[in-house]
Design a protein around this motif. Structure first.
Motif, PDB file in Angstrom:
ATOM      1  N   THR A 181       0.874  -1.180   0.000  1.00 32.15           N
ATOM      2  CA  THR A 181       0.000   0.000   0.000  1.00 32.15           C
ATOM      3  C   THR A 181       0.908   1.226   0.000  1.00 32.15           C
ATOM      4  N   LYS A 182       0.327   2.387   0.103  1.00 34.88           N
ATOM      5  CA  LYS A 182       1.120   3.617   0.132  1.00 34.88           C
ATOM      6  C   LYS A 182       2.046   3.658   1.337  1.00 34.88           C
ATOM      7  N   SER A 183       1.628   3.023   2.427  1.00 39.04           N
ATOM      8  CA  SER A 183       2.403   3.100   3.667  1.00 39.04           C
ATOM      9  C   SER A 183       3.049   1.781   4.080  1.00 39.04           C
ATOM     10  N   LEU A 184       2.779   0.711   3.340  1.00 39.07           N
ATOM     11  CA  LEU A 184       3.256  -0.611   3.751  1.00 39.07           C
ATOM     12  C   LEU A 184       4.090  -1.243   2.637  1.00 39.07           C
ATOM     13  N   SER A 185       5.288  -1.716   2.990  1.00 37.87           N
ATOM     14  CA  SER A 185       6.147  -2.374   2.011  1.00 37.87           C
ATOM     15  C   SER A 185       6.585  -3.738   2.523  1.00 37.87           C
ATOM     16  N   LEU A 186       6.920  -4.620   1.576  1.00 36.86           N
ATOM     17  CA  LEU A 186       7.292  -5.998   1.870  1.00 36.86           C
ATOM     18  C   LEU A 186       8.677  -6.281   1.296  1.00 36.86           C
ATOM     19  N   ASP A 187       9.527  -6.909   2.117  1.00 39.75           N
ATOM     20  CA  ASP A 187      10.841  -7.368   1.675  1.00 39.75           C
ATOM     21  C   ASP A 187      10.879  -8.888   1.764  1.00 39.75           C
ATOM     22  N   LEU A 188      11.295  -9.554   0.687  1.00 33.29           N
ATOM     23  CA  LEU A 188      11.471 -11.002   0.669  1.00 33.29           C
ATOM     24  C   LEU A 188      12.911 -11.312   0.256  1.00 33.29           C
ATOM     25  N   VAL A 189      13.581 -12.171   1.028  1.00 33.71           N
ATOM     26  CA  VAL A 189      14.987 -12.473   0.771  1.00 33.71           C
ATOM     27  C   VAL A 189      15.209 -13.971   0.953  1.00 33.71           C
ATOM     28  N   GLY A 190      15.977 -14.575   0.048  1.00 33.21           N
ATOM     29  CA  GLY A 190      16.325 -15.988   0.172  1.00 33.21           C
ATOM     30  C   GLY A 190      17.773 -16.203  -0.227  1.00 33.21           C
ATOM     31  N   ASP A 191      18.411 -17.215   0.347  1.00 39.60           N
ATOM     32  CA  ASP A 191      19.805 -17.488  -0.011  1.00 39.60           C
ATOM     33  C   ASP A 191      20.171 -18.937   0.274  1.00 39.60           C
ATOM     34  N   PHE A 192      21.319 -19.343  -0.274  1.00 37.88           N
ATOM     35  CA  PHE A 192      21.912 -20.619   0.084  1.00 37.88           C
ATOM     36  C   PHE A 192      23.413 -20.418   0.247  1.00 37.88           C
ATOM     37  N   THR A 193      24.030 -21.264   1.085  1.00 41.91           N
ATOM     38  CA  THR A 193      25.452 -21.149   1.402  1.00 41.91           C
ATOM     39  C   THR A 193      26.133 -22.493   1.217  1.00 41.91           C
ATOM     40  N   VAL A 194      27.272 -22.480   0.525  1.00 42.40           N
ATOM     41  CA  VAL A 194      28.106 -23.677   0.400  1.00 42.40           C
ATOM     42  C   VAL A 194      29.427 -23.399   1.123  1.00 42.40           C
ATOM     43  N   TYR A 195      30.041 -24.483   1.643  1.00 40.56           N
ATOM     44  CA  TYR A 195      31.165 -24.349   2.555  1.00 40.56           C
ATOM     45  C   TYR A 195      32.417 -25.055   2.044  1.00 40.56           C
ATOM     46  N   GLY A 196      33.542 -24.412   2.296  1.00 45.67           N
ATOM     47  CA  GLY A 196      34.813 -25.091   2.108  1.00 45.67           C
ATOM     48  C   GLY A 196      35.127 -25.925   3.337  1.00 45.67           C
ATOM     49  N   ARG A 197      36.240 -26.663   3.286  1.00 47.16           N
ATOM     50  CA  ARG A 197      36.634 -27.512   4.418  1.00 47.16           C
ATOM     51  C   ARG A 197      37.445 -26.721   5.440  1.00 47.16           C
ATOM     52  N   ASN A 198      37.234 -27.058   6.708  1.00 45.79           N
ATOM     53  CA  ASN A 198      38.119 -26.611   7.779  1.00 45.79           C
ATOM     54  C   ASN A 198      38.976 -27.816   8.159  1.00 45.79           C
ATOM     55  N   ARG A 199      40.249 -27.779   7.782  1.00 49.77           N
ATOM     56  CA  ARG A 199      41.140 -28.921   8.019  1.00 49.77           C
ATOM     57  C   ARG A 199      41.873 -28.833   9.348  1.00 49.77           C
ATOM     58  N   GLU A 200      41.510 -27.838  10.154  1.00 42.40           N
ATOM     59  CA  GLU A 200      42.116 -27.690  11.490  1.00 42.40           C
ATOM     60  C   GLU A 200      41.005 -27.540  12.513  1.00 42.40           C
ATOM     61  N   PHE A 201      40.068 -28.478  12.490  1.00 43.34           N
ATOM     62  CA  PHE A 201      38.886 -28.376  13.348  1.00 43.34           C
ATOM     63  C   PHE A 201      39.115 -29.087  14.676  1.00 43.34           C
ATOM     64  N   GLY A 202      38.949 -28.345  15.762  1.00 39.86           N
ATOM     65  CA  GLY A 202      39.088 -28.948  17.089  1.00 39.86           C
ATOM     66  C   GLY A 202      40.540 -29.218  17.446  1.00 39.86           C
ATOM     67  N   ALA A 203      40.743 -29.607  18.694  1.00 45.38           N
ATOM     68  CA  ALA A 203      42.094 -29.819  19.211  1.00 45.38           C
ATOM     69  C   ALA A 203      42.854 -30.887  18.441  1.00 45.38           C
ATOM     70  N   ALA A 204      42.141 -31.869  17.867  1.00 47.33           N
ATOM     71  CA  ALA A 204      42.791 -32.956  17.146  1.00 47.33           C
ATOM     72  C   ALA A 204      43.122 -32.578  15.703  1.00 47.33           C
ATOM     73  N   GLY A 205      42.715 -31.380  15.254  1.00 47.78           N
ATOM     74  CA  GLY A 205      42.978 -30.973  13.886  1.00 47.78           C
ATOM     75  C   GLY A 205      42.238 -31.811  12.866  1.00 47.78           C
ATOM     76  N   ALA A 206      40.978 -32.106  13.131  1.00 46.87           N
ATOM     77  CA  ALA A 206      40.167 -32.919  12.226  1.00 46.87           C
ATOM     78  C   ALA A 206      39.714 -32.091  11.019  1.00 46.87           C
ATOM     79  N   THR A 207      39.096 -32.753  10.054  1.00 44.85           N
ATOM     80  CA  THR A 207      38.551 -32.073   8.875  1.00 44.85           C
ATOM     81  C   THR A 207      37.039 -31.949   9.025  1.00 44.85           C
ATOM     82  N   LEU A 208      36.561 -30.725   9.033  1.00 44.22           N
ATOM     83  CA  LEU A 208      35.136 -30.445   9.144  1.00 44.22           C
ATOM     84  C   LEU A 208      34.582 -30.109   7.759  1.00 44.22           C
ATOM     85  N   GLU A 209      33.498 -30.771   7.378  1.00 44.11           N
ATOM     86  CA  GLU A 209      32.779 -30.460   6.152  1.00 44.11           C
ATOM     87  C   GLU A 209      31.320 -30.201   6.497  1.00 44.11           C
ATOM     88  N   GLN A 210      30.633 -29.471   5.634  1.00 44.91           N
ATOM     89  CA  GLN A 210      29.238 -29.141   5.906  1.00 44.91           C
ATOM     90  C   GLN A 210      28.448 -29.072   4.615  1.00 44.91           C
TER      91      GLN A 210
END
Length: 300
Positions: A181-210
Protein backbone atom coordinates in the motif's frame (compact mmCIF):
# COMPACT_ATOMS: atom_id res chain seq x y z
CA UNK A 1 42.53 -55.69 25.97
CA UNK A 2 43.19 -54.57 22.40
CA UNK A 3 39.46 -54.37 21.70
CA UNK A 4 38.91 -52.38 24.91
CA UNK A 5 41.66 -49.95 23.92
CA UNK A 6 40.09 -49.52 20.50
CA UNK A 7 36.66 -48.89 22.03
CA UNK A 8 38.11 -46.38 24.48
CA UNK A 9 39.90 -44.65 21.63
CA UNK A 10 36.70 -44.49 19.61
CA UNK A 11 34.76 -43.10 22.58
CA UNK A 12 37.49 -40.54 23.21
CA UNK A 13 37.33 -39.43 19.57
CA UNK A 14 33.53 -39.16 19.73
CA UNK A 15 33.72 -37.09 22.92
CA UNK A 16 36.29 -34.81 21.32
CA UNK A 17 34.16 -34.49 18.19
CA UNK A 18 31.08 -33.69 20.28
CA UNK A 19 32.95 -31.00 22.20
CA UNK A 20 34.29 -29.52 18.98
CA UNK A 21 30.85 -29.52 17.37
CA UNK A 22 29.39 -27.84 20.43
CA UNK A 23 32.04 -25.18 20.04
CA UNK A 24 31.09 -24.79 16.36
CA UNK A 25 27.44 -24.31 17.35
CA UNK A 26 28.53 -21.74 19.89
CA UNK A 27 30.26 -19.78 17.14
CA UNK A 28 27.03 -19.57 15.13
CA UNK A 29 26.33 -15.83 15.71
CA UNK A 30 28.16 -15.00 12.47
CA UNK A 31 26.87 -17.98 10.49
CA UNK A 32 23.77 -16.53 8.82
CA UNK A 33 23.59 -13.55 6.43
CA UNK A 34 20.67 -11.62 7.86
CA UNK A 35 19.45 -8.46 6.16
CA UNK A 36 17.60 -5.42 7.45
CA UNK A 37 14.41 -4.33 5.74
CA UNK A 38 15.30 -1.90 2.98
CA UNK A 39 18.75 -3.35 2.30
CA UNK A 40 17.74 -4.23 -1.26
CA UNK A 41 16.92 -0.63 -2.15
CA UNK A 42 19.11 0.51 -5.06
CA UNK A 43 20.68 3.96 -4.61
CA UNK A 44 22.03 6.25 -7.37
CA UNK A 45 25.46 5.57 -8.84
CA UNK A 46 28.17 7.44 -6.96
CA UNK A 47 26.47 7.05 -3.57
CA UNK A 48 28.60 5.73 -0.69
CA UNK A 49 27.47 4.23 2.58
CA UNK A 50 29.38 3.76 5.82
CA UNK A 51 27.66 1.51 8.37
CA UNK A 52 28.42 0.34 11.89
CA UNK A 53 26.44 -2.53 13.44
CA UNK A 54 26.25 -3.75 17.03
CA UNK A 55 24.48 -6.87 18.28
CA UNK A 56 24.14 -8.14 21.82
CA UNK A 57 22.67 -11.64 22.11
CA UNK A 58 21.99 -13.89 25.09
CA UNK A 59 21.42 -17.64 24.87
CA UNK A 60 20.17 -19.75 27.74
CA UNK A 61 19.11 -23.07 26.18
CA UNK A 62 20.85 -25.75 24.12
CA UNK A 63 19.02 -28.10 21.73
CA UNK A 64 19.93 -31.35 20.02
CA UNK A 65 17.67 -32.91 17.36
CA UNK A 66 14.82 -30.69 18.52
CA UNK A 67 15.03 -31.62 22.21
CA UNK A 68 16.36 -29.40 24.96
CA UNK A 69 19.63 -30.65 26.39
CA UNK A 70 19.32 -31.08 30.20
CA UNK A 71 22.04 -28.53 30.85
CA UNK A 72 22.04 -25.02 32.25
CA UNK A 73 23.60 -23.63 29.08
CA UNK A 74 24.67 -20.05 28.50
CA UNK A 75 26.41 -18.04 25.80
CA UNK A 76 26.55 -14.26 25.38
CA UNK A 77 27.90 -12.42 22.36
CA UNK A 78 28.72 -8.82 21.58
CA UNK A 79 29.44 -8.51 17.87
CA UNK A 80 30.01 -5.45 15.70
CA UNK A 81 30.40 -5.06 11.95
CA UNK A 82 32.12 -2.35 9.92
CA UNK A 83 30.63 -2.10 6.44
CA UNK A 84 31.43 0.03 3.41
CA UNK A 85 29.28 0.20 0.26
CA UNK A 86 29.78 1.99 -3.07
CA UNK A 87 27.03 2.21 -5.71
CA UNK A 88 28.07 2.31 -9.36
CA UNK A 89 26.60 1.86 -12.84
CA UNK A 90 27.89 -1.03 -14.94
CA UNK A 91 26.26 -1.45 -18.34
CA UNK A 92 23.06 0.21 -17.18
CA UNK A 93 22.75 -1.84 -13.98
CA UNK A 94 23.32 -0.53 -10.46
CA UNK A 95 25.99 -2.59 -8.65
CA UNK A 96 27.27 -2.04 -5.10
CA UNK A 97 30.67 -3.63 -4.29
CA UNK A 98 31.10 -3.76 -0.53
CA UNK A 99 32.94 -5.30 2.40
CA UNK A 100 31.85 -6.37 5.88
CA UNK A 101 34.32 -6.88 8.72
CA UNK A 102 32.92 -8.42 11.94
CA UNK A 103 34.56 -8.11 15.34
CA UNK A 104 33.56 -8.73 18.94
CA UNK A 105 33.58 -11.28 21.71
CA UNK A 106 31.87 -14.51 22.79
CA UNK A 107 31.57 -15.70 26.37
CA UNK A 108 30.15 -19.02 27.53
CA UNK A 109 28.69 -19.29 31.02
CA UNK A 110 26.83 -21.51 33.46
CA UNK A 111 26.85 -25.19 32.45
CA UNK A 112 28.74 -24.47 29.23
CA UNK A 113 31.35 -22.19 30.80
CA UNK A 114 33.99 -24.82 29.92
CA UNK A 115 33.84 -23.42 26.37
CA UNK A 116 35.56 -20.30 27.68
CA UNK A 117 35.54 -16.99 25.83
CA UNK A 118 37.19 -15.28 22.88
CA UNK A 119 37.47 -11.90 21.18
CA UNK A 120 38.89 -10.27 18.08
CA UNK A 121 37.97 -10.05 14.41
CA UNK A 122 35.85 -12.42 12.35
CA UNK A 123 36.10 -13.46 8.70
CA UNK A 124 36.11 -10.72 6.06
CA UNK A 125 33.04 -10.76 3.81
CA UNK A 126 33.09 -9.41 0.24
CA UNK A 127 29.87 -8.87 -1.73
CA UNK A 128 28.22 -6.97 -4.58
CA UNK A 129 24.51 -6.72 -5.36
CA UNK A 130 23.39 -6.45 -8.99
CA UNK A 131 19.90 -4.95 -9.38
CA UNK A 132 17.93 -6.52 -12.21
CA UNK A 133 14.81 -4.52 -11.30
CA UNK A 134 15.22 -0.90 -10.16
CA UNK A 135 11.97 1.08 -10.16
CA UNK A 136 12.23 3.86 -7.62
CA UNK A 137 8.89 5.37 -8.66
CA UNK A 138 6.99 2.24 -7.54
CA UNK A 139 9.43 1.15 -4.79
CA UNK A 140 10.08 -2.11 -6.66
CA UNK A 141 13.53 -3.67 -6.54
CA UNK A 142 15.05 -7.06 -7.24
CA UNK A 143 18.73 -7.80 -6.73
CA UNK A 144 21.12 -10.75 -6.60
CA UNK A 145 24.12 -10.75 -4.27
CA UNK A 146 27.08 -13.14 -4.21
CA UNK A 147 28.93 -13.15 -0.85
CA UNK A 148 32.42 -14.54 -0.35
CA UNK A 149 33.59 -15.16 3.22
CA UNK A 150 37.37 -15.40 3.54
CA UNK A 151 39.15 -17.19 6.43
CA UNK A 152 40.85 -14.05 7.74
CA UNK A 153 39.37 -14.04 11.24
CA UNK A 154 41.07 -15.11 14.42
CA UNK A 155 41.05 -18.90 14.78
CA UNK A 156 42.82 -21.16 17.24
CA UNK A 157 41.94 -24.86 17.04
CA UNK A 158 42.91 -25.30 20.69
CA UNK A 159 40.09 -22.90 21.70
CA UNK A 160 36.48 -23.98 21.89
CA UNK A 161 35.21 -20.56 20.76
CA UNK A 162 36.43 -18.68 17.70
CA UNK A 163 35.16 -15.69 15.75
CA UNK A 164 36.87 -16.95 12.59
CA UNK A 165 35.76 -20.23 10.96
CA UNK A 166 39.02 -21.18 9.18
CA UNK A 167 37.14 -21.99 5.97
CA UNK A 168 35.85 -20.24 2.88
CA UNK A 169 32.09 -19.84 2.38
CA UNK A 170 30.06 -18.73 -0.63
CA UNK A 171 26.50 -17.43 -0.36
CA UNK A 172 24.16 -16.48 -3.20
CA UNK A 173 21.28 -14.30 -2.07
CA UNK A 174 18.31 -12.69 -3.85
CA UNK A 175 16.15 -9.89 -2.47
CA UNK A 176 12.86 -8.34 -3.57
CA UNK A 177 11.09 -5.19 -2.34
CA UNK A 178 7.59 -4.06 -3.27
CA UNK A 179 4.92 -1.73 -1.92
CA UNK A 180 1.70 -3.33 -0.72
CA UNK A 181 0.00 0.00 0.00
CA UNK A 182 1.12 3.62 0.13
CA UNK A 183 2.40 3.10 3.67
CA UNK A 184 3.26 -0.61 3.75
CA UNK A 185 6.15 -2.37 2.01
CA UNK A 186 7.29 -6.00 1.87
CA UNK A 187 10.84 -7.37 1.67
CA UNK A 188 11.47 -11.00 0.67
CA UNK A 189 14.99 -12.47 0.77
CA UNK A 190 16.33 -15.99 0.17
CA UNK A 191 19.81 -17.49 -0.01
CA UNK A 192 21.91 -20.62 0.08
CA UNK A 193 25.45 -21.15 1.40
CA UNK A 194 28.11 -23.68 0.40
CA UNK A 195 31.17 -24.35 2.56
CA UNK A 196 34.81 -25.09 2.11
CA UNK A 197 36.63 -27.51 4.42
CA UNK A 198 38.12 -26.61 7.78
CA UNK A 199 41.14 -28.92 8.02
CA UNK A 200 42.12 -27.69 11.49
CA UNK A 201 38.89 -28.38 13.35
CA UNK A 202 39.09 -28.95 17.09
CA UNK A 203 42.09 -29.82 19.21
CA UNK A 204 42.79 -32.96 17.15
CA UNK A 205 42.98 -30.97 13.89
CA UNK A 206 40.17 -32.92 12.23
CA UNK A 207 38.55 -32.07 8.87
CA UNK A 208 35.14 -30.44 9.14
CA UNK A 209 32.78 -30.46 6.15
CA UNK A 210 29.24 -29.14 5.91
CA UNK A 211 26.34 -29.56 3.50
CA UNK A 212 24.53 -26.62 1.93
CA UNK A 213 22.50 -24.30 4.18
CA UNK A 214 19.39 -22.30 3.22
CA UNK A 215 17.63 -19.26 4.62
CA UNK A 216 14.43 -17.31 3.87
CA UNK A 217 13.52 -13.93 5.34
CA UNK A 218 10.44 -11.70 5.17
CA UNK A 219 10.02 -8.15 6.47
CA UNK A 220 7.11 -5.73 6.69
CA UNK A 221 7.63 -1.98 7.06
CA UNK A 222 5.01 0.60 7.99
CA UNK A 223 6.18 4.01 6.79
CA UNK A 224 4.91 6.54 9.33
CA UNK A 225 6.53 9.26 7.22
CA UNK A 226 9.44 9.38 4.72
CA UNK A 227 11.98 9.49 7.56
CA UNK A 228 10.48 7.05 10.08
CA UNK A 229 9.24 3.45 9.82
CA UNK A 230 8.15 0.61 12.07
CA UNK A 231 9.19 -2.90 11.04
CA UNK A 232 8.80 -6.60 11.82
CA UNK A 233 10.56 -9.60 10.33
CA UNK A 234 10.75 -13.37 10.43
CA UNK A 235 13.49 -15.75 9.30
CA UNK A 236 13.75 -19.50 8.73
CA UNK A 237 17.20 -21.08 8.37
CA UNK A 238 18.05 -24.69 7.54
CA UNK A 239 21.72 -25.39 8.33
CA UNK A 240 23.48 -28.24 6.58
CA UNK A 241 24.64 -31.37 8.38
CA UNK A 242 28.33 -31.49 9.27
CA UNK A 243 30.81 -34.33 9.12
CA UNK A 244 34.09 -34.71 11.01
CA UNK A 245 36.78 -36.81 9.32
CA UNK A 246 34.07 -38.19 7.04
CA UNK A 247 31.72 -39.20 9.89
CA UNK A 248 28.26 -37.62 9.57
CA UNK A 249 27.18 -35.92 12.79
CA UNK A 250 23.38 -35.97 12.28
CA UNK A 251 23.19 -32.29 13.23
CA UNK A 252 21.11 -30.76 10.44
CA UNK A 253 19.67 -27.63 12.02
CA UNK A 254 16.54 -25.56 11.74
CA UNK A 255 16.01 -22.15 13.36
CA UNK A 256 13.02 -19.81 13.22
CA UNK A 257 13.41 -16.30 14.61
CA UNK A 258 11.62 -12.97 14.57
CA UNK A 259 12.35 -9.30 15.21
CA UNK A 260 10.56 -5.98 15.63
CA UNK A 261 12.00 -2.49 15.48
CA UNK A 262 12.16 0.93 13.88
CA UNK A 263 14.41 3.15 11.78
CA UNK A 264 14.69 6.93 11.67
CA UNK A 265 16.64 9.43 9.58
CA UNK A 266 17.86 11.91 12.19
CA UNK A 267 19.29 13.90 9.26
CA UNK A 268 18.73 13.45 5.52
CA UNK A 269 21.99 11.49 5.30
CA UNK A 270 22.08 9.79 8.75
CA UNK A 271 19.87 6.87 9.76
CA UNK A 272 19.65 5.01 13.07
CA UNK A 273 18.00 1.59 13.30
CA UNK A 274 17.13 -0.62 16.27
CA UNK A 275 15.51 -4.06 16.37
CA UNK A 276 14.78 -6.55 19.12
CA UNK A 277 14.37 -10.25 18.42
CA UNK A 278 14.68 -13.80 19.66
CA UNK A 279 14.55 -17.38 18.42
CA UNK A 280 11.10 -18.94 18.23
CA UNK A 281 12.39 -22.50 17.68
CA UNK A 282 15.75 -24.24 17.37
CA UNK A 283 16.49 -27.81 16.34
CA UNK A 284 20.26 -27.82 16.86
CA UNK A 285 22.45 -25.53 18.95
CA UNK A 286 21.96 -22.60 21.30
CA UNK A 287 18.63 -20.76 21.43
CA UNK A 288 18.66 -16.97 21.66
CA UNK A 289 16.29 -15.59 24.26
CA UNK A 290 17.26 -11.94 23.70
CA UNK A 291 18.86 -10.18 20.74
CA UNK A 292 19.34 -6.42 20.34
CA UNK A 293 20.57 -5.01 17.02
CA UNK A 294 21.66 -1.41 16.49
CA UNK A 295 22.83 0.17 13.22
CA UNK A 296 24.17 3.57 12.27
CA UNK A 297 24.15 4.44 8.54
CA UNK A 298 25.81 7.45 6.95
CA UNK A 299 25.29 8.44 3.31
CA UNK A 300 28.00 10.46 1.60
Amino acid sequence: MKRRALLEGEMSFKRASAAALLAALASAPAAAIDVDAGDYTALPAGTNLALVYYQHAERDKLYSKGSKVPLNAGLDSDVGILRGVHFMDIGGYIVDPQFLLPFGKLKAKDGTSFLGDTGGTGDLLLAATVWLVNRKETNTYFGITPFLSLPTGQYDRSKALNLGENRTKFTLQAGYITSLTKSLSLDLVGDFTVYGRNREFGAAGATLEQKTSYQAQAHLRYHVNPAFDLRAGVSKAITGETSVNGVDQGDRGSTTKFNVGASYFVRPTTQVLATYGRDASVREGFKENNRLNLRLLQVF
